[in-house]
Design a protein around this motif. Structure first.
Motif, PDB file in Angstrom:
ATOM      1  N   GLU A   1       0.602  10.238  15.481  1.00 43.21           N
ATOM      2  CA  GLU A   1       0.309   9.978  14.006  1.00 43.21           C
ATOM      3  C   GLU A   1      -0.940  10.906  13.497  1.00 43.21           C
ATOM      4  N   ARG A   2      -1.985  11.015  14.301  1.00 43.39           N
ATOM      5  CA  ARG A   2      -3.187  11.826  14.065  1.00 43.39           C
ATOM      6  C   ARG A   2      -2.809  13.013  13.045  1.00 43.39           C
ATOM      7  N   LYS A   3      -1.854  13.674  13.890  1.00 44.34           N
ATOM      8  CA  LYS A   3      -1.680  14.953  13.139  1.00 44.34           C
ATOM      9  C   LYS A   3      -1.040  15.124  11.778  1.00 44.34           C
ATOM     10  N   LYS A   4      -0.481  13.933  11.475  1.00 47.01           N
ATOM     11  CA  LYS A   4       0.426  13.797  10.328  1.00 47.01           C
ATOM     12  C   LYS A   4      -0.440  13.654   9.124  1.00 47.01           C
ATOM     13  N   ALA A   5       0.151  14.005   7.971  1.00 43.81           N
ATOM     14  CA  ALA A   5      -0.655  13.826   6.701  1.00 43.81           C
ATOM     15  C   ALA A   5      -0.412  12.491   6.418  1.00 43.81           C
ATOM     16  N   ILE A   6      -1.130  11.684   5.958  1.00 41.18           N
ATOM     17  CA  ILE A   6      -0.958  10.123   5.541  1.00 41.18           C
ATOM     18  C   ILE A   6      -0.196  10.232   4.042  1.00 41.18           C
ATOM     19  N   ASP A   7       1.017   9.790   4.224  1.00 41.01           N
ATOM     20  CA  ASP A   7       1.646   9.540   2.891  1.00 41.01           C
ATOM     21  C   ASP A   7       1.495   8.244   2.195  1.00 41.01           C
ATOM     22  N   ILE A   8       2.088   8.429   0.826  1.00 41.62           N
ATOM     23  CA  ILE A   8       1.814   6.864  -0.091  1.00 41.62           C
ATOM     24  C   ILE A   8       2.276   5.821   0.524  1.00 41.62           C
ATOM     25  N   ASP A   9       3.146   5.890   1.643  1.00 46.27           N
ATOM     26  CA  ASP A   9       3.841   4.718   2.266  1.00 46.27           C
ATOM     27  C   ASP A   9       3.069   4.119   3.283  1.00 46.27           C
ATOM     28  N   ASN A  10       2.068   4.789   3.484  1.00 46.59           N
ATOM     29  CA  ASN A  10       1.142   4.283   4.562  1.00 46.59           C
ATOM     30  C   ASN A  10      -0.407   4.174   4.080  1.00 46.59           C
ATOM     31  N   LEU A  11      -0.345   4.247   2.418  1.00 41.35           N
ATOM     32  CA  LEU A  11      -1.738   3.827   1.976  1.00 41.35           C
ATOM     33  C   LEU A  11      -1.618   2.801   1.323  1.00 41.35           C
ATOM     34  N   TYR A  12      -2.622   2.065   1.069  1.00 45.05           N
ATOM     35  CA  TYR A  12      -2.724   0.869   0.608  1.00 45.05           C
ATOM     36  C   TYR A  12      -4.163   0.833  -0.572  1.00 45.05           C
ATOM     37  N   ILE A  13      -3.831  -0.173  -1.664  1.00 44.84           N
ATOM     38  CA  ILE A  13      -5.150  -0.225  -2.275  1.00 44.84           C
ATOM     39  C   ILE A  13      -5.961  -1.531  -2.009  1.00 44.84           C
ATOM     40  N   ASP A  14      -7.046  -1.530  -1.635  1.00 43.04           N
ATOM     41  CA  ASP A  14      -7.645  -2.776  -1.047  1.00 43.04           C
ATOM     42  C   ASP A  14      -8.860  -3.220  -2.281  1.00 43.04           C
ATOM     43  N   LEU A  15      -8.353  -4.560  -2.821  1.00 44.97           N
ATOM     44  CA  LEU A  15      -9.481  -5.113  -3.610  1.00 44.97           C
ATOM     45  C   LEU A  15     -10.535  -5.713  -3.053  1.00 44.97           C
ATOM     46  N   GLY A  16     -10.464  -6.050  -1.744  1.00 47.25           N
ATOM     47  CA  GLY A  16     -11.413  -6.807  -1.147  1.00 47.25           C
ATOM     48  C   GLY A  16     -10.922  -8.277  -1.187  1.00 47.25           C
ATOM     49  N   VAL A  17      -9.749  -8.475  -1.429  1.00 46.94           N
ATOM     50  CA  VAL A  17      -9.170  -9.966  -1.393  1.00 46.94           C
ATOM     51  C   VAL A  17      -8.483 -10.418  -0.184  1.00 46.94           C
TER      52      VAL A  17
END
Lengths: 351, 338, 348
Positions: C117-133
């Motif tokens: 996984e480390r070699k791959k670009a991190i795409d939008i499906d594996n990204l999250y927005i964290d508000l701290g809640v």
């Protein structure tokens, strides 16, 4: 007329993009009694005009549901009378193998979609899906007769009668977007018993599946204050994340995002809440793949909305939905229309 | 036909820079039309006034080319494509600029020819250095193939048959047609190869009753060709559909009936990829019923495009017959549903 | 400083309200007419009735994200609005929605990723927005489905006369048009700040349809790719090289007339300029020039490195030189230095 019966009639009628007149006639026969005027524009869009009760300067609301369906078009007659074809609109070739078709040549002809048989293909090839250019239509006639009856450009559709399923569900071809047409009928009927200031232009649009072409010219001709596209959206499926689907049977999906005028989006939600109409929200980050895409950027810009009926197996012959969603969507639109007045329309250009 | 086609084919006129072709067309038509003018997109309009139906016929006069984006120290020119240019076809071609400067297309050293892209190519105009190159060619200048028209039997080989063949057909039709009530707007459109741009603004300007495009189409009669039933030499093709337009069924039918009546051979065309000016015309304003007469053409977008003389002559006959026929728009496009 | 204010403000395509607000504040007093349309395009006009009617356009919107769903944990799912390279998103601060709720874009920590996984670009499906809640409920109290998410960067000075910040594409254009509009030219000028450029040039066509000018000029921020590891021929533009004149892009071929107008004016005024060497990607110039019967349109841009990322760079000399060029060009137009065809021209 019973909506399910109407839906069956229009789903079974042929109306591939660019050649919608057959289904158009069926639609016209059912919708004309609920409106004041029917006309067809030069591109083939059918406009059902229902006059509002406002005295003058009535707001104009466009409802657009596309009546065209995806289909097949003959490109070449091969030796032996087999027909090569291309897709009109987006077709997954894997879903049409082994289907029966109706071919509209000089006569209406029965046929099947054939492919090279599996026992003549190797293991590797069988692991792959068929490509469109590998498939052919077989109408079981000698080449000579085929050449007399069929020409490049002739159209075919998958043969499918509407199937009634458990509860309120149905499966059919072309529910995308004949379900939207059924919503228009429901809405116009509903409007019979409501007061509405605004003039309503319910349009059965053409050529949506080949690039939202009909809605563009229809909107140009009508110049509405508000344009709402009625289409279908993906229903829930295993393996697809929740945020990418809507739920079948849980009411219309209301789209939010840049393609949608923020006030139109909000007002649809408000009306749904007020009349206890179930609804769901869907977010599209750019231009949607519906008539709303074309409507919004016509002339000097049109305030646009999008309501969709959740449906599974889009662009196949077994598209599936819940009849109740059609009814609720029709109700929502009727109440939305009834609430529009001159003032609210003028507010749409005030940012 | 040959002389006209030769002049047109050899003329310089990439998308956005069509003036030289425009002048040739103007000289051909000046004496047989009522008005000739241009617009800001680069379209050339030739008008035959009339009182009847207003018909727009479009033939695009632009061709593909390459635009200079950078001049290297050693005088080599880097470029980008104008329209659909294939790097493999470009390799080794002679190119010509509007001022007559010619050059040849060279390639950087490449380990694997499959990795050829436009960025690996350059034009060598024989300049010793940047300064000499810049004195002949500016950044932004566009080059096209440099090629004479050749004859192969009854067929012509050359560059820009797409769509100077269509221009030639339209010119001949205007020159040869008999009197008609129809008001005819022949538009030699600009910038078709980059997205049907000229026809879009022209059809908006004219708002015609009916639209017609004359363009070339691909064929399916060469070895391992795409699956389509159009051959060179079997007559003009009446388009049913391509990626940009589904021709109005009525216009298509009118063309078919006319060809049958006049005994003009024709073929029906379903083109899977590619578009033409009718794609923009039919979506203009509140819609313009449109059709297309296509001239079958092999090897499209190469300097060796091939068309058949009889196909062109028959296209002229079909187009002429269509343009002079009395057209009652109310009768042709009624509300069919009533 | 207006440019700083404009670039720090949030205005993802479809949500340009804050930018509209700043510009209205800044320009209303200079205008004879101020209005918006159903899409949210913002118009300022002055010199009504003067001979040449010129439209100047810059787009207000920037690329960003939009909230499409909630995880049970309270993390947000988002989709991209406009074209952003997925790879620039991870580990960036954002603000969400009308109330500008702060958040960060997170991904699985590198320690938890498999070596593959480390070699791959991190795409939008594996990204999250964290508000701290801590839960979906809490998240839903702060933000709504369909809320826009903007990357958040303070604009700061750096190096030799450069600015680091976000959204120079195309707030730098908005800034330049605002400065221009404060001056007077002997023209009927409508400045249009367009919406939704980044999602397919969707605002400018409607704007040009309403304004219906004799001529239009579009001012953009464009990619400067003069960075290490690239060949000079491939540099779309060079930072510090002056305003970039577009010859052709994916949506537009510049008429020789407008190229000459820019070049001759720059040379007359001694302003450095460059040609944009790339012909890819589209601009509002494409839509505007295709509106009505065709509108004569010119396009000039300010070079910007690392465009469409939260940390991009413009050079202030380029900005000033573009302003000078635009002023010069408007004066030339006002003096009748370019033939603007009203309807059609006889063939020369």
């Amino acid at each position: 007329m019973d909506i399910k019966r109407f839906l069956k009639d229009i789903c079974e009628a042929p109306g591939v993009s660019g050649y919608e007149n057959h289904v158009g006639k069926v639609i016209k026969a059912a919708l004309c009694q609920y409106c004041d005027e029917v006309r067809q524009d030069k591109m083939g869009n059918i406009v059902f005009y229902k006059k509002g009760n406002g005295i003058s300067d009535r707001p104009r609301i466009l409802l657009a549901a596309h009546m065209d369906e995806i289909g097949l078009m003959v490109t070449k007659i091969e030796e032996g009378g087999f027909l090569r074809f291309t897709a009109v609109g987006g077709i997954d070739p894997r879903t049409i193998v082994g289907q029966e078709v109706i071919l509209y040549g000089k006569e209406t002809l029965a046929g099947v979609i054939g492919a090279k048989p599996p026992h003549l293909t190797d293991e590797e090839e069988r692991g792959k899906g068929h490509k469109l250019e590998d498939l052919h239509i077989d109408i079981c006639l000698p080449e000579e007769r085929v050449r007399k009856l069929v020409a490049p450009g002739d159209l075919a559709i998958i043969r499918r009668e509407l199937i009634e399923l458990a509860g309120n569900s149905v499966a059919a071809k072309a529910l995308d977007d004949r379900a939207g047409i059924a919503v228009l009928l429901t809405c116009l009927k509903e409007l019979e018993r409501l007061q509405h200031t605004a003039d309503v232009y319910a349009v059965a649009t053409v050529q949506e599946e080949v690039g939202v072409r009909g809605a563009a010219v229809a909107t140009y001709g009508i110049v509405p204050d508000i344009g709402i596209a009625v289409d279908v959206t993906h229903g829930e499926m295993p393996g697809v994340p929740d945020h990418e689907v809507s739920y079948i049977g849980k009411g219309p999906a209301l789209t939010l995002g840049p393609n949608i005028h923020p006030k139109v989006g909000k007002e649809l939600v408000r009306i749904a809440k007020e009349y206890r109409i179930p609804y769901q929200l869907e977010v599209t980050p750019g231009a949607t793949g519906t008539d709303a895409r074309a409507i919004q950027v016509t002339r000097g810009g049109i305030a646009t909305g999008l309501v969709s009926i959740p449906l599974r197996y889009m662009h196949t012959s077994v598209e599936l939905l819940d009849m109740d969603d059609i009814k609720q969507t029709g109700r929502l639109l009727a109440q939305f229309i009834a609430a529009v007045d001159r003032e609210s329309v003028e507010g749409l250009s005030c940012y | 036909m040959k002389q006209l086609l030769k002049k047109l084919s050899e003329a310089y006129g990439p998308s956005g820079r069509e003036e030289q072709v425009g002048r040739i067309i103007r000289d051909e038509l000046e004496s047989c039309v009522d008005e000739i003018y241009t617009d800001s997109t680069g379209n050339l309009y030739a008008v035959k006034k009339g009182t009847g139906a207003k018909i727009m016929v479009a033939a695009h006069m632009d061709e593909i080319g390459v635009i200079v984006t950078f001049i290297e120290e050693k005088g080599f020119l880097r470029f980008s494509n104008v329209g659909g240019v294939n790097p493999y076809v470009l390799l080794g071609q002679r190119m010509i600029f509007p001022n007559g400067t010619i050059g040849t297309v060279g390639m950087e050293k490449l380990e694997d020819i499959k990795k050829l892209t436009l960025e690996k190519l350059y034009i060598d105009i024989g300049a010793k250095d940047k300064e000499e190159a810049a004195s002949k060619v500016k950044i932004g200048d566009v080059a096209t193939y440099y090629r004479e028209l050749g004859e192969a039997g009854n067929r012509f080989i050359g560059k820009a048959m797409d769509n100077r063949a269509g221009c030639a057909v339209l010119i001949k039709a205007l020159q040869e047609m008999s009197k008609t009530d129809n008001e005819i707007y022949a538009v030699f459109t600009a910038q078709e190869e980059v997205g049907l741009r000229g026809s879009r603004t022209a059809s908006y300007r004219l708002n015609p009753d009916l639209g017609l495009a004359v363009d070339v189409t691909l064929v399916g009669d060469t070895p391992e060709a795409p699956t389509m039933d159009v051959s060179l030499g079997k007559g003009p093709a009446i388009k049913v559909k391509d990626a940009s337009v589904i021709c109005h069924p009525k216009v298509k039918e009118m063309l078919e009936k006319l060809a049958d009546k006049e005994n003009i051979p024709y073929q029906l065309e379903v083109l899977v990829a590619g578009g033409t000016d009718a794609g923009a015309i039919h979506l203009s304003r509140d819609g313009v019923p449109s059709g297309v007469i296509s001239i079958p053409c092999r090897y499209v977008h190469t300097p060796g495009e091939m068309v058949d003389q009889d196909d062109m002559l028959n296209a002229v006959r079909l187009l002429t017959a269509f343009l002079v026929q009395p057209l009652n728009m109310q009768e042709i496009f009624p509300c069919y549903l009533s | 400083m207006l440019l700083k204010r404009l670039t720090e403000a949030y205005g993802v395509s479809g949500d340009e309200g804050d930018i509209r607000h700043i510009l209205k504040e800044e320009l209303s007093s200079s205008a004879e007419e101020v209005y918006t349309d159903a899409l949210g395009n913002l118009f300022f006009r002055k010199g009504k009735g003067r001979s040449a009617k010129v439209m100047l356009a810059a787009h207000m919107d920037e690329v960003g994200l939009i909230v499409v769903g909630f995880e049970k944990s309270g993390l947000l799912r988002a989709h991209k609005v406009g074209s952003i390279d997925d790879r620039v998103l991870v580990s960036k601060p954002v603000v969400v929605g009308k109330n500008k709720v702060p958040g960060v874009i997170g991904a699985k920590a590198v320690h938890l990723q498999k070596p593959s996984e480390r070699k791959k670009a991190i795409d939008i499906d594996n990204l999250y927005i964290d508000l701290g809640v801590r839960s979906q409920d809490e998240a839903e109290k702060l933000v709504n489905l369909g809320d826009y998410v903007a990357l958040s960067t303070k604009t700061r000075e750096a190096g030799e006369n450069c600015l680091i910040g976000k959204a120079f594409d195309d707030r730098v254009g908005c800034f330049l048009l605002a400065e221009l509009f404060k001056e007077d030219f002997a023209l009927d000028v409508t400045v249009v700040f367009t919406v939704q450029e980044e999602i397919g040039l969707r605002g400018s066509g409607a704007a040009a349809y309403s304004v219906h000018p004799d001529m239009a000029i579009v001012v953009e921020g464009t990619s400067a790719s003069d960075v290490v590891g690239t060949k000079e021929a491939a540099h779309a533009t060079t930072l510090g090289g002056g305003p970039a004149i577009t010859l052709m892009d994916a949506s537009y071929i510049a008429p020789q007339k407008t190229i000459d107008l820019f070049v001759q004016t720059a040379e007359k005024l001694g302003i450095p300029y460059q040609f944009r060497r790339s012909t890819t990607s589209g601009t509002d110039a494409g839509k505007i020039s295709q509106t009505h019967s065709g509108i004569l349109t010119g396009l000039v841009s300010v070079p910007c490195r690392y465009i469409h990322s939260p940390a991009s760079i413009v050079n202030l000399d380029d900005v000033q030189n573009t302003l000078r060029l635009l002023k010069g060009v408007l004066n030339v137009i006002a003096e009748g230095g370019i033939s603007i065809e009203a309807a059609t021209e006889k063939v020369k």
